[in-house]
Every structure is written in C-alpha cells, then in structure tokens.
Design a protein around this motif. Sequence first.
Motif, PDB file in Angstrom:
ATOM      1  N   ASN A 114      48.163  54.049  19.667  1.00 50.40           N
ATOM      2  CA  ASN A 114      47.693  53.740  21.017  1.00 50.40           C
ATOM      3  C   ASN A 114      48.557  54.560  21.974  1.00 50.40           C
ATOM      4  O   ASN A 114      49.640  54.134  22.364  1.00 50.40           O
ATOM      5  CB  ASN A 114      47.830  52.237  21.290  1.00 50.40           C
ATOM      6  N   GLN A 160      54.218  54.035  27.217  1.00 47.94           N
ATOM      7  CA  GLN A 160      54.888  52.934  27.915  1.00 47.94           C
ATOM      8  C   GLN A 160      56.189  52.565  27.197  1.00 47.94           C
ATOM      9  O   GLN A 160      57.221  52.326  27.824  1.00 47.94           O
ATOM     10  CB  GLN A 160      53.924  51.751  27.932  1.00 47.94           C
ATOM     11  N   ALA A 167      48.645  55.290  25.098  1.00 44.35           N
ATOM     12  CA  ALA A 167      49.098  54.728  26.382  1.00 44.35           C
ATOM     13  C   ALA A 167      50.246  53.745  26.152  1.00 44.35           C
ATOM     14  O   ALA A 167      51.247  53.757  26.878  1.00 44.35           O
ATOM     15  CB  ALA A 167      47.935  54.038  27.093  1.00 44.35           C
ATOM     16  N   MET A 168      50.113  52.906  25.118  1.00 45.35           N
ATOM     17  CA  MET A 168      51.192  51.953  24.839  1.00 45.35           C
ATOM     18  C   MET A 168      52.436  52.653  24.308  1.00 45.35           C
ATOM     19  O   MET A 168      53.560  52.252  24.608  1.00 45.35           O
ATOM     20  CB  MET A 168      50.723  50.886  23.847  1.00 45.35           C
TER      21      MET A 168
END
Lengths: 166, 333
Positions: free
Chosen positions: B219, B225, B221-222
């Motif tokens: 993932n 982050q 985007a995660m």
Amino acid sequence: MPSQIVSLVVNGEQREFIAAPGATLLASLRESLGLTAAKRGCAQGACGTCTVLVDGRPEVSCLVAVETVAGRSIRTLEGVAAGGELDEVQSAFVDCFATQCGFCTAGMIMVAEALLDRNPDPSDEDVVEAISGNVCRCTGYRPIVIAILEAARRRREQAPQEVASR
Amino acid sequence: MARLRGRGYASVNYPTGMNLGGDPSQALIHATTTGTFVISLSSVDLGQGIKTIAAQCAAETLGLPIGNVLVDTADTDTGPHCMGTFASRGTHRVGNAVIMAAAEARAVMLEVAAEELEVDAGDLETDGTGFIRLKGAQEKGIHITDLALAAHFKHGRTISGRGIYLKEPSAPVPETGEMDPDSCQAHACTAAVVEVDDETGVVEVLELYNAYEVGRALNPAMATQQVEGGAWMGVSHALFETTEPYYPRRDHGPRDFAGYLMPGPADIPLQHSLFLERPAANGPYGAKGIGEMTANAPIPAIANAIFDACGVRLDTMPFTPERVLRGLDALHG
C-alpha cells in the motif's frame, strides 16, 4: 463539597448529570455522558487530545472544571458528523492519510473545526499555529496540515452553492 | 555568526521478524451467509495498518473486492495465535498467513461454485468484482453473495481457510556463530539537509530524502506515511527527545510531558520519499517489513549533516544546542 447536578448543551442537546466536586469537563463527557471521542492523554493540558469546543473555542477539557462551564455550549467530535455523514474536515483527514493510531485525531479535528469557523481560508502558517498545542506521534504533522488546508478548500467550494440554494 | 548549511546521509539494513524459538502467526478466514469473508487474527492494529494490509492480501488472493473482506482482530484469548506486532514482522508474517488461509478458502469457494454451475472448478475464475465466472463464457457465472447463500443453505459447505506462517527456530552454528535470524532485510538511505546556527547552536533540519527498498510496497500511500512519520520520529530523537536534558541542576530540569521536547508542526522538514521495489521471495506478494527502520537512518544522516555544516562530530543524542556549542568551542577554542 457535595456533588451537584450540572447542565450542559452538548452537541446541541441539553444534558444533565451529577458531577463530583472537581470533576473535569473531560471526565464528565467520557464517564457521565459516554462521549469518549475526546481522549485523556497527558491530563495536564500539554497534548491537546482532549480538545473540545466551548462556545466555539477550543479548550483542553482535562483542565476545565465542569462546574465552570455549566450551561455553556460544548461541541465534541461526536457532534461533527451531521447525520452520520463525515464533514469536510473528517473526510479530508481520511483522504489525506492524516491519521495513524488515531489517538490525537479527535483533538486535531476539533481545533481544525474551530480554525475553519473563524478563518475559512487559512494559510499554511495559520494551520500550523492552530494545531501547535496538539501532539501527534505518528504522522509527522504534515499530512494533518495538508488535510486541514484541503478541508478548508472543500468547504469554501461548497459555501457558494449553499448560499445559492437558500 | 552564521547559519551553516550541511548535507549528510546514512543507510540502514533492517531485519524483518525474528525467530526466538520459532515465530508463527495464524489467520483463519470464513465466509458469512452473504459472502463477506471474515479474517480472524490476534494481530493488533495500533495504527501501522495491519488490518488494511490483511484485507488487501485476502482480497487479492480470493479475487474479490476489498469490500467483501472484514478483519476481526478479536482478542488473544479466543483468536488464532499471533506472536505480536513487533520486529517489523506484521505484514510479512500475518500477510503470509492470510494468503495461505485465503487460498484454501478460495479453493472451497470455487468447488462450491463448480457444483452450483455444474462445471469443473478448474475452469472457473474470479473477475475481481464479486463474480465467479466460467473462463471463456463470461455469461455463466455467480455472484459471491448468491454463492455463499447456496453454500450454507443448499450444499452444506463452509467456505473457509486456515493459514499459518512459521519462521522456524534457527540455532547458531557453535563454530561460526552463523544463523538465520530473520526472513529478509529491507534497506533504506536517508539524506538530510540541515542548517546549524553557530551562535545559538540550534540545528534545523530543512529537508529529508528517503529512499526505501521494502520488497514491494503493498500500500504505497501507507508505506509513505510510515516512512515520513518514522522520519519525523528520527528527527525528534536526533534533535529533541531526552528525559535528562542538560541543566546545571537536575531539579531545574523537566518533570513531566509538558516539559518533554519534541518537534511540533512548525519544525518539520520537507520530505521527499521513494520506493525501490525488489520483491522478497518469501514475502506476501513480495513485501518486507517496514516499521521500526523508518526512525533509524535520519539520525546518523543528521549527525553527518551537522559535521558537514560545522565540523562538529556528535555521537550522543540528542544533538542539542548545548552539545553543538561545546563542539564548536572544542574546535575553535
């Protein structure tokens, strides 16, 4: 000093409960009214995760004796999502990945709501200042700043339509 | 007096998981009557996103939309076993266990679909939107909701699967000390750009460049982050955090979190992050662990950048103004 009945307007609803002497607004919300979105972090006003709005102003509810705000209007995160629909700030937090563990999120959203209520078009610096009393240990803050700016943009885009539909 | 700019970099190789006496995690998965696949785990999501990753792994393996997957992290008394979410092991161990469980459930799902459609299970495929269809005859198919109902009420079948991933114990070879302590290693490099004020000793991190080789970012985007939040924590360790900051007397020092220094939203550097994807053979869809390592590389990168900026070599965290000034005094007298 005996316990006393305290009355608050919480998220637009009149609520009455018995408060022990010295009970904080935070403890009253969480324990007497079952509203657990505001969190108990440092319990000394340093982390901001207990932030709620008192008459529209953000306050760290862990430092507020509940008798001192009797009769006033309190807004918590539970009152933000109208009819179960996430508002602009909440949906921007989701879309911009502005949460990880979520412990700071309720406080961050409440200071953002207060900021956008008084300043619909904040600068980057305005947002940084608004959240400067709130600690986040996961995100590195940047996604939160971006989410609040995005929420402001979405709300400004919506505002003219609301005016037109009246 | 001047603000001196410097750049530094540092790299980290980080193990995924550990094997103290063996390192297992289990996953169980079953379909409800309406075709929601419930994954039971004892692995805890504390914000790192294991529930999302588990749901992604299951959806991908089942060939169903992610909306058909529900992750229940239940509790450790009643759930299947998990060693815990530590050692950057969650995605690797739990992801593998979920894939194994979902593969078993998928096989049952296709068997029931084959009975329902009166075809051979080997000729069936999932289309990713919730339908199981006959290859080459797209009009012949059944939706997972109808299939799950039929499994329960018509065929008496339980669409379910069991999964476990075990990293077996590995004892060191007495002669050489050689062993196999982890499953794979992720690699990263951070370059930091700092400014050092040679009058106040204050260090400001202006930019961080993060490059991560994490197998596959399941993932992105995660994962970004995780990298950038972890880098913030690295900056915090490098420049701010200590329970014993320098004061002439201890009782002048901080006593609680109100006086515990951390960077706030105005102290964050501009970050640039990218992923190099070299899938790990034993990782779930190639993923390695990315968690703890993200706070590591920024710290020595900042130390090196301070050295580049002003010649002061600091080897004790945090790199406070007091330590920078003492270093400058030692250099220049």
